[in-house]
Write a protein that holds these residues in place. Structure first.
Motif, PDB file in Angstrom:
ATOM      1  N   MET A  11     -27.284  -6.278 110.298  1.00 25.42           N
ATOM      2  CA  MET A  11     -26.869  -7.355 109.063  1.00 25.42           C
ATOM      3  C   MET A  11     -24.932  -7.655 108.191  1.00 25.42           C
ATOM      4  N   ALA A  12     -24.485  -8.399 108.612  1.00 28.04           N
ATOM      5  CA  ALA A  12     -22.991  -8.367 108.184  1.00 28.04           C
ATOM      6  C   ALA A  12     -23.563  -8.164 106.868  1.00 28.04           C
ATOM      7  N   LYS A  13     -21.648  -7.129 106.527  1.00 22.61           N
ATOM      8  CA  LYS A  13     -21.563  -7.086 104.493  1.00 22.61           C
ATOM      9  C   LYS A  13     -21.380  -9.038 104.252  1.00 22.61           C
ATOM     10  N   GLY A  14     -21.990  -8.863 102.687  1.00 25.69           N
ATOM     11  CA  GLY A  14     -21.990  -9.817 102.206  1.00 25.69           C
ATOM     12  C   GLY A  14     -22.560 -10.871 102.675  1.00 25.69           C
ATOM     13  N   ARG A  15     -23.686 -10.987 103.627  1.00 28.65           N
ATOM     14  CA  ARG A  15     -24.145 -12.497 104.484  1.00 28.65           C
ATOM     15  C   ARG A  15     -25.501 -12.007 103.620  1.00 28.65           C
ATOM     16  N   ALA A  16     -25.653 -13.524 102.429  1.00 33.09           N
ATOM     17  CA  ALA A  16     -26.034 -13.932 100.994  1.00 33.09           C
ATOM     18  C   ALA A  16     -27.483 -14.278 101.977  1.00 33.09           C
ATOM     19  N   GLY A  17     -29.104 -12.868 101.647  1.00 33.06           N
ATOM     20  CA  GLY A  17     -30.431 -12.825 101.548  1.00 33.06           C
ATOM     21  C   GLY A  17     -30.231 -12.513 103.319  1.00 33.06           C
ATOM     22  N   GLY A  18     -29.371 -12.144 104.359  1.00 35.99           N
ATOM     23  CA  GLY A  18     -29.362 -11.444 105.626  1.00 35.99           C
ATOM     24  C   GLY A  18     -29.772 -12.530 106.507  1.00 35.99           C
ATOM     25  N   GLY A  19     -29.656 -13.233 106.316  1.00 42.58           N
ATOM     26  CA  GLY A  19     -29.447 -14.692 107.185  1.00 42.58           C
ATOM     27  C   GLY A  19     -27.846 -15.085 107.825  1.00 42.58           C
ATOM     28  N   ARG A  20     -28.105 -16.701 107.215  1.00 40.03           N
ATOM     29  CA  ARG A  20     -26.052 -17.208 108.176  1.00 40.03           C
ATOM     30  C   ARG A  20     -25.365 -16.864 106.471  1.00 40.03           C
ATOM     31  N   LEU A  21     -24.610 -17.279 107.807  1.00 39.53           N
ATOM     32  CA  LEU A  21     -23.477 -16.652 106.408  1.00 39.53           C
ATOM     33  C   LEU A  21     -23.191 -17.812 105.351  1.00 39.53           C
ATOM     34  N   SER A  22     -23.027 -18.253 104.800  1.00 42.08           N
ATOM     35  CA  SER A  22     -22.296 -19.046 103.605  1.00 42.08           C
ATOM     36  C   SER A  22     -21.225 -19.179 103.863  1.00 42.08           C
ATOM     37  N   VAL A  23     -20.762 -21.046 103.529  1.00 45.05           N
ATOM     38  CA  VAL A  23     -19.204 -20.305 102.473  1.00 45.05           C
ATOM     39  C   VAL A  23     -18.710 -19.859 101.369  1.00 45.05           C
ATOM     40  N   ASP A  24     -19.468 -19.438 100.507  1.00 43.26           N
ATOM     41  CA  ASP A  24     -19.311 -18.524  99.640  1.00 43.26           C
ATOM     42  C   ASP A  24     -19.473 -16.950 100.344  1.00 43.26           C
ATOM     43  N   ASP A  25     -20.350 -16.465 101.086  1.00 48.43           N
ATOM     44  CA  ASP A  25     -20.409 -15.580 101.779  1.00 48.43           C
ATOM     45  C   ASP A  25     -18.646 -14.964 102.373  1.00 48.43           C
ATOM     46  N   TRP A  26     -17.869 -16.473 103.000  1.00 50.33           N
ATOM     47  CA  TRP A  26     -16.791 -16.535 103.152  1.00 50.33           C
ATOM     48  C   TRP A  26     -15.807 -15.867 102.366  1.00 50.33           C
ATOM     49  N   ILE A  27     -15.932 -17.073 101.111  1.00 48.56           N
ATOM     50  CA  ILE A  27     -15.482 -16.975 100.115  1.00 48.56           C
ATOM     51  C   ILE A  27     -14.786 -15.493  99.154  1.00 48.56           C
ATOM     52  N   GLN A  28     -16.438 -15.250  99.398  1.00 53.12           N
ATOM     53  CA  GLN A  28     -16.282 -13.538  98.493  1.00 53.12           C
ATOM     54  C   GLN A  28     -15.119 -12.280  99.722  1.00 53.12           C
ATOM     55  N   ALA A  29     -15.874 -12.470 100.904  1.00 53.74           N
ATOM     56  CA  ALA A  29     -14.981 -11.863 102.099  1.00 53.74           C
ATOM     57  C   ALA A  29     -13.505 -11.803 101.762  1.00 53.74           C
ATOM     58  N   GLY A  30     -12.977 -13.029 101.040  1.00 55.00           N
ATOM     59  CA  GLY A  30     -11.367 -13.470 101.550  1.00 55.00           C
ATOM     60  C   GLY A  30     -10.869 -13.244 100.303  1.00 55.00           C
ATOM     61  N   TYR A  31     -12.020 -13.131  98.800  1.00 52.68           N
ATOM     62  CA  TYR A  31     -11.433 -12.402  97.759  1.00 52.68           C
ATOM     63  C   TYR A  31     -11.055 -10.693  97.563  1.00 52.68           C
ATOM     64  N   ALA A  32     -12.449 -10.254  99.146  1.00 57.88           N
ATOM     65  CA  ALA A  32     -12.515  -9.157  98.189  1.00 57.88           C
ATOM     66  C   ALA A  32     -11.190  -8.322  99.621  1.00 57.88           C
ATOM     67  N   LEU A  33     -10.598  -8.830 100.469  1.00 59.56           N
ATOM     68  CA  LEU A  33      -9.796  -8.833 101.549  1.00 59.56           C
ATOM     69  C   LEU A  33      -8.559  -8.873 100.679  1.00 59.56           C
ATOM     70  N   VAL A  34      -8.085 -10.108  99.800  1.00 58.63           N
ATOM     71  CA  VAL A  34      -6.850  -9.980  99.278  1.00 58.63           C
ATOM     72  C   VAL A  34      -7.076  -9.082  98.751  1.00 58.63           C
ATOM     73  N   ALA A  35      -7.547  -9.114  97.723  1.00 63.00           N
ATOM     74  CA  ALA A  35      -8.099  -7.993  96.703  1.00 63.00           C
ATOM     75  C   ALA A  35      -7.403  -6.416  96.941  1.00 63.00           C
ATOM     76  N   ASP A  36      -8.316  -6.482  98.307  1.00 61.42           N
ATOM     77  CA  ASP A  36      -8.292  -4.711  98.812  1.00 61.42           C
ATOM     78  C   ASP A  36      -6.830  -4.626  99.493  1.00 61.42           C
ATOM     79  N   GLU A  37      -6.537  -5.622 100.174  1.00 60.31           N
ATOM     80  CA  GLU A  37      -4.907  -5.497 101.187  1.00 60.31           C
ATOM     81  C   GLU A  37      -3.773  -6.543 100.995  1.00 60.31           C
TER      82      GLU A  37
END
Length: 186
Positions: A1-27
């Motif tokens: 299962m991918a990190k940040g995937r809501a409920g273990g299924g298909r990724l949502s737009v929000d999953d992508w947004i949250q990954a972007g936040y984390a990436l921008v904040a971290d790096e």
């Protein structure tokens, strides 16, 4: 299962947004690339393009979502009017400088320096905060001009707290308390 995937299924737009936040904040903004996002989420580029036309569309969605997040974080300011001004200012500072978003806030402000759309979003959110802080100083008994000066200084100090440290500004509670004492002194 991918990190940040809501409920273990298909990724949502929000999953992508949250990954972007984390990436921008971290790096930082430079790391915001399709490959890096896909690696972070453990998916292929096809998943990205299922949700977004291109990186420009993704960035626009990220900025919009950040603006909505900021609006949500600040929406309770109007509900603080019953509190004494010092407590109201302390709660506003805690909200604005809290650990929850401080690295993302710094990253978005850096992004705003080079992107007019992001800058507009930051300015709009800042205007709402300044208006609430100014009103609090007026409620503390300062006239319009003094309230403006104190609100701007308080806001600028908050931005400074974001940029002066590698640790969350919430770790500076004593300094923030002393700062509020100074700003409310007559």
């Amino acid at each position: 299962m991918a990190k940040g995937r809501a409920g273990g299924g298909r990724l949502s737009v929000d999953d992508w947004i949250q990954a972007g936040y984390a990436l921008v904040a971290d790096e930082g903004l430079e790391a915001l690339k399709v490959d890096r996002l896909c690696t972070r989420l453990g998916v292929t580029k096809g998943s990205f393009y299922w949700h977004f036309k291109d990186m420009a569309g993704y960035r626009a969605a990220l900025v919009q979502a950040w603006g909505e997040l900021r609006d949500t974080d600040r929406s309770h300011f109007g509900e603080l009017g019953h509190l004494p001004p010092r407590e109201r200012l302390a709660r506003m500072m805690a909200s604005l400088l809290g650990e929850r978003h401080w690295t993302l806030e710094r990253a978005m402000r850096e992004w705003a320096r080079i992107d007019p759309v992001v800058a507009d979003s930051v300015r709009a959110a800042d205007h709402l905060v300044l208006r609430a802080v100014r009103q609090t100083f007026q409620d503390a008994g300062f006239d319009g001009e003094d309230a403006d000066v104190r609100a701007n200084a308080t806001f600028a100090a908050g931005i400074g707290f974001l940029h002066l440290s590698d640790s969350p500004p919430g770790t500076y509670a004593d300094m923030q308390d002393r700062f509020l004492d100074l700003m409310l002194a007559r």
